[in-house]
Write a protein that holds these residues in place. Sequence first.
Motif, mmCIF file in Angstrom:
data_model
loop_
_atom_site.group_PDB
_atom_site.id
_atom_site.type_symbol
_atom_site.label_atom_id
_atom_site.label_comp_id
_atom_site.label_asym_id
_atom_site.label_seq_id
_atom_site.Cartn_x
_atom_site.Cartn_y
_atom_site.Cartn_z
ATOM 1 N N ASP A 164 24.252 -19.465 -4.608
ATOM 2 C CA ASP A 164 24.665 -19.379 -3.235
ATOM 3 C C ASP A 164 25.561 -20.635 -2.592
ATOM 4 O OD1 ASP A 164 23.689 -16.871 -3.093
ATOM 5 O OD2 ASP A 164 21.802 -17.146 -2.052
ATOM 6 N N TYR A 211 28.818 -20.067 -4.314
ATOM 7 C CA TYR A 211 29.531 -19.011 -3.745
ATOM 8 C C TYR A 211 30.086 -19.196 -2.302
ATOM 9 C CZ TYR A 211 29.833 -14.503 -1.450
ATOM 10 O OH TYR A 211 30.375 -13.319 -0.644
ATOM 11 N N GLU A 238 33.240 -20.818 -2.725
ATOM 12 C CA GLU A 238 34.249 -19.928 -3.051
ATOM 13 C C GLU A 238 34.861 -19.218 -2.232
ATOM 14 O OE1 GLU A 238 35.696 -19.042 -6.138
ATOM 15 O OE2 GLU A 238 34.514 -20.403 -7.441
ATOM 16 N N MET A 287 28.541 -9.266 -0.129
ATOM 17 C CA MET A 287 28.670 -10.432 -0.985
ATOM 18 C C MET A 287 29.708 -9.915 -1.828
ATOM 19 S SD MET A 287 26.435 -12.921 -0.694
ATOM 20 C CE MET A 287 25.776 -13.752 -2.101
ATOM 21 N N ALA A 317 33.312 -13.372 -6.713
ATOM 22 C CA ALA A 317 33.124 -14.474 -6.033
ATOM 23 C C ALA A 317 31.540 -15.080 -6.518
ATOM 24 C CB ALA A 317 33.185 -14.772 -4.618
ATOM 25 N N ILE A 318 30.769 -14.196 -6.498
ATOM 26 C CA ILE A 318 29.319 -14.576 -7.147
ATOM 27 C C ILE A 318 29.663 -14.975 -8.618
ATOM 28 C CG2 ILE A 318 27.178 -13.636 -7.761
ATOM 29 C CD1 ILE A 318 27.351 -11.800 -5.416
ATOM 30 N N ALA A 326 31.327 -18.333 -9.230
ATOM 31 C CA ALA A 326 30.104 -19.430 -8.849
ATOM 32 C C ALA A 326 29.126 -19.613 -10.093
ATOM 33 C CB ALA A 326 29.224 -19.034 -7.580
#
Length: 393
Positions: free
Chosen positions: A291, A294, A297, A367, A371-372, A375
């Motif tokens: 997180d 993220y 990001e 979310m 991007a997750i 990360a």
Amino acid sequence: MIQRPIPVIFQHRVAFTHGAFDPKNHTLRDLVADASALGAPAKVLVLLDAGVAEGNPRLVEKIQTYAATHADTLTLVSAPMILPGGEVCKNQWPLVEKIWQAIEYHKICRHSYVIAIGGGAFLDLAGFGAATAHRGIRLLRMPTTTLSQGDGGVGVKNGVNYFGKKNWVGTFSVPYAIINDLDFLSSLSTRACRDGIIEAIKVALIRDADFFRYLQDQGEALGRLAARPLETAIRRSAANHVEHIATSGDPFEYGSARPLDFGHWVAHKLEQISGFAVSHGEAVAVGMAIDLLYSVEIGLLDGEVAEQILDLISTVGFDLWSPWLDREELGRPVILAGLEEFREHLGGQLTITLITEIGKKLEVHEMDQTAILRAMENLRKRYSSALAVRDLA
């Protein structure tokens, strides 16, 4: 329609002590005596985590001696009832029934006490049994791990796992009191002792910048599990958690936000994927790392701040990646299913707590999965590099 507000005030008590079952220590005795309403000693049923009993061989004897010394205040209805602990205990519904059977057999009532001694998962199990018998028996929690003393054990949740999902069946119930006996920490394994530190970092990040700076200053000592900074971290973590419960306006989570669960959408799923081989603290460390990166990001958190936090997580002894994150189904990382399960558990819209700076949180309702994944890839590369360095050493 008849409509009237019903104000209810709960007292949330958390006591810190050493040697709770030393007969000269009146912490437990006085808590029971304060609420005695029947003019006679209160009945007490003790539920004891088997792992705690094994790590503290004289504990059962100490409990019985304590009860005998303070027989004017409390009556131990039987020898402590020893039950399995650890996360697996929450997958065993017959253990709930055993607790109910003991409460029925010993005629434990609402003027009696269930004292639950154990780690966070055991307290969840025991608390659920107590909260659902007679619509609620007075529960006195005695957490025995750093994780439960600073976090879960001082909360108001009880629950067991069902349908393969964490805490699917449970209650919100404010315990009569919590006694954190810091002597229990000496019997913990290094791994178990370390777990509570990550929850201290978590609550500092979302609520208490000064506390985070203390943890940074004491990072190396905490990594060595030095007693004084460890106890200070537990006390302050517990204080922050209780303050949130008492002042957030949503102690029973009627809304869609769970600020204290920063990093937990990943953690809960990671525990499940691993069959709970990954401990809760280890899973939260990874979840927070994902997180944090993220947030970098998407431009929510400064990269240098994220690096400070990741450095502290590593310094106190946690990995930032778990190989279990590589598990896929239908070409998609299984961990991403944790987002929907997190939303489903609370209901309503997805609400994820992120931080914008140390000590300040932000709740988001969506979310970006791309991007997750970026990360996660960042963390995977860091982990591979760290392994390479270890191999060279």
